[in-house]
Motif scaffolding. Structure first.
Motif, PDB file in Angstrom:
ATOM      1  N   ARG A 269       0.832  -1.209   0.000  1.00 39.69           N
ATOM      2  CA  ARG A 269       0.000   0.000   0.000  1.00 39.69           C
ATOM      3  C   ARG A 269       0.862   1.251   0.000  1.00 39.69           C
ATOM      4  O   ARG A 269       0.549   2.245  -0.667  1.00 39.69           O
ATOM      5  CB  ARG A 269      -0.933   0.002   1.221  1.00 39.69           C
TER       6      ARG A 269
ATOM      7  N   ALA B   6       0.697   3.936  -2.868  1.00 39.01           N
ATOM      8  CA  ALA B   6       0.275   5.317  -2.554  1.00 39.01           C
ATOM      9  C   ALA B   6       1.249   6.321  -3.178  1.00 39.01           C
ATOM     10  O   ALA B   6       0.833   7.325  -3.775  1.00 39.01           O
ATOM     11  CB  ALA B   6       0.206   5.507  -1.041  1.00 39.01           C
TER      12      ALA B   6
ATOM     13  N   TYR C 281      -3.478   0.512  -5.406  1.00 36.16           N
ATOM     14  CA  TYR C 281      -3.600   1.104  -4.063  1.00 36.16           C
ATOM     15  C   TYR C 281      -4.833   0.549  -3.344  1.00 36.16           C
ATOM     16  O   TYR C 281      -4.777   0.138  -2.178  1.00 36.16           O
ATOM     17  CB  TYR C 281      -3.686   2.621  -4.235  1.00 36.16           C
TER      18      TYR C 281
END
Lengths: 44, 569
Positions: free
Chosen positions: B333, B337, B359
């Protein structure tokens, strides 16, 4: 309960009458929800 | 908690109590002790109303809610401005004109003594249950996060609240609420600013908002209608309106705030201030939770924010696999991001769509690992339906906020608890004395006698709340049930007041039977359906009105009985 017992309204400090103040609150709510909706859509 | 945190916490609490007591000098008559001599300005009432409604759990839980589920909880408050307008136009002038001390006192002048007594008992039962939990719930969270003994926290908060509420009455409660809201505002603003400052330098505020939105944490409005979904625009607008009509129109803990107003105009302004300020305030609190979510994109959060439960599952066979999945999802993640932000800055729609998909996939993987960890807690003897939502914000505060600010946020939790609790025990004492003791047991006594009795009643409800809080830990999962009980009574109370204000032909017996029918309808809905509790108020209110009108029109003479014209005290 008789509504005659209710004393006359004191005017609000703005917008002249209480009815206009209440209307302004409802308009404010509509605008707020609209703003939140747009906010949600933009960042979805 | 370091020395500076303790100084900030103690200084905040002492100044709140001292100021409240200073402003409450001369509360030596019933009118002054219970209604501040009807002398309060609108801004003090406005902040007191806001403070009474916002308990510590509101702040602790709302931020966690946003972290886990996004900002859609804000829709719960959409009905509040509408309810305030209705109350200002109808209830406020009637209560002021009849010069009642409690909302239920009015019911006797409109209906009869038994309807007043039933409404009073319903309020005492409902508010009495929540008074203990108001103190217990934050004490439980503080004990888990800071290691403070629950008994110590509940006793400390209870002792402070009892002291200023018993000594100063409603004036002390109201002026303390003003101070407490000041501390709450300052603490929350400081928490948000610090959270944003703590973000990595490569992530701007705009990027943080973008990332929160891409993970579905900025979903402030859901237009899809679903009976079983607590938070959508329609449940907020319809169910929320009925809930807030009940709360602000029929619950003495709120009614007593605006009965202290100098005039109808001042009381109306205090409610309308809340109509304007409450939703943005809740949005702001939820936004803090969303920013905490973004912060934890770049700093790995614990798999569960309740460390005791994390320790519980640490030795289980499935733990290593779940933990590995969680660590992998976090890394994925974080990278996704950064890629998403880069693609967004580059203005490349194709790359942005791919990065967004990655994401969201990583977020789903992370959520899945957390859900598995929660299940492990259950499987290893933990609470059924375990959730750590209430621990997210305070865990973040104690781990990452700078010294001094931690003390301020803990002061916010204390202030919110004390303001909600003092309002509750003050109103419980008022109903006990005015609607029960004075009305049924010792009428016609001196003013001094009733002031003294009110102080004792306040003391009783304060001690009761602390004792209930001390005992609440043994309720376990029943706490959820007890909490739910609080939401089961409002609909019938609201229905009774709707009858009182809008249906002049309805008399006492019809209203009394209507309330019993309304309560039965709510309980049946709760037990036999999955309808969200926000709709209970609509259902209960409708049942009360329908049954009372049926009784009125089917019973010869029922509509012609003469009601009382003066409120009994």
């Amino acid at each position: 309960m008789s509504h005659k017992l209710i004393p006359p309204d004191e005017p609000p400090p703005f917008l002249g009458t209480w009815v206009r103040v209440y209307q302004a609150i409802v308009v404010y709510l509509v605008l707020l929800i609209l703003a939140f909706y747009v906010f949600t859509r933009i960042y979805q | 908690m370091r020395t500076l945190d303790w100084i900030v916490l103690v200084a905040s609490l002492v100044s709140i109590v001292a100021y409240g007591l200073y402003r409450s000098r001369g509360s030596n008559t019933v009118d002054r002790y219970l209604l501040a001599g009807r002398s309060m300005p609108w801004y003090a009432m406005a902040l007191s109303i806001m403070a009474t409604q916002a308990s510590a759990i509101t702040f602790i839980s709302t931020t966690g809610q946003s972290y886990v589920d996004g900002m859609r909880f804000v829709q719960f408050y959409f009905g509040l401005p509408l309810a305030m307008v209705v109350i200002c136009a109808t209830v406020v002038p009637i209560f002021h004109n009849t010069k009642v001390y409690t909302a239920y006192e009015y019911l006797e002048s409109r209906f009869d003594a038994k309807t007043r007594a039933l409404a009073s008992v319903i309020f005492l039962a409902q508010r009495g249950l929540s008074a203990g939990l108001t103190i217990y719930a934050p004490a439980l969270v503080l004990s888990v996060i800071l290691g403070w003994p629950e008994r110590l926290t509940t006793s400390l908060m209870g002792a402070v609240v009892i002291t200023y509420t018993v000594l100063g009455g409603i004036k002390a409660v109201t002026w303390s609420d003003v101070q407490q809201m000041g501390v709450i505002f300052v603490g929350l603003i400081a928490a948000l600013v610090t959270t944003i400052v703590l973000l990595p330098h490569s992530v701007s505020f705009g990027d943080a908002v973008f990332l929160a939105g891409a993970a579905g944490r900025l979903n402030a409005v859901t237009t899809h209608f679903d009976w079983n979904d607590r938070f959508n625009m329609w449940s907020g607008l319809i169910g929320g309106t009925f809930l807030f009509l009940s709360y602000f129109g029929c619950d003495q803990s709120q009614v007593q705030r605006y009965l202290t107003g100098k005039s109808i105009s001042q009381s109306r302004l205090s409610l309308l201030f809340n109509a304007v300020a409450k939703i943005p305030m809740q949005f702001f609190i939820l936004f803090i939770g969303a920013m905490v979510f973004v912060f934890y994109i770049f700093v790995q959060p614990p798999m569960l924010f309740q460390h005791a439960e994390l320790s519980r599952i640490h030795g289980s066979d499935a733990y290593p696999q779940v933990a590995a999945q969680y660590n992998q999802a976090f890394d994925r993640r974080r990278v996704a991001a950064l890629n998403l932000v880069q693609a967004h800055h580059d203005g490349d729609p194709g790359a942005e769509a791919r990065a967004r998909s990655d994401y969201r996939g990583a977020q789903a993987q992370l959520d899945g690992a957390r859900a598995q960890a929660s299940k492990l807690v259950e499987q290893n003897g933990g609470e059924k339906g375990f959730t750590d939502t209430n621990y997210i914000f305070l865990s973040f505060v104690t781990r990452f906020l700078p010294v001094g600010l931690v003390g301020l946020v803990i002061a916010v939790i204390f202030a919110a608890t004390m303001s909600a609790s003092s309002g509750e025990i003050n109103s419980l004492a008022t109903v006990t004395i005015v609607d029960i003791y004075k009305r049924h047991f010792r009428p016609g006594q001196s003013d001094h006698h009733y002031v003294s009795a009110s102080r004792w009643a306040t003391m009783f409800w304060g001690v009761y709340a602390v004792m209930f809080a001390g005992w609440a830990g043994r309720l376990g999962a029943l706490i959820v049930a007890v909490n739910k009980v609080g939401s089961l009574f409002y609909g019938s109370l609201l229905g009774c007041f709707v009858l009182a204000f809008a249906f002049r032909r309805v008399r006492g017996t019809a209203a009394f039977l209507g309330m019993i029918a309304g309560e039965s309808a709510i309980l049946a809905t709760s037990w036999f359906t999955d309808v969200s509790w926000l709709w209970y108020n609509v259902i209960g209110c409708a049942a009360v009105v329908a049954v009372a009108l049926t009784v009125t029109y089917l019973t010869p003479g029922a509509a012609s009985a003469t009601p009382g014209t003066q409120p009994a005290q």
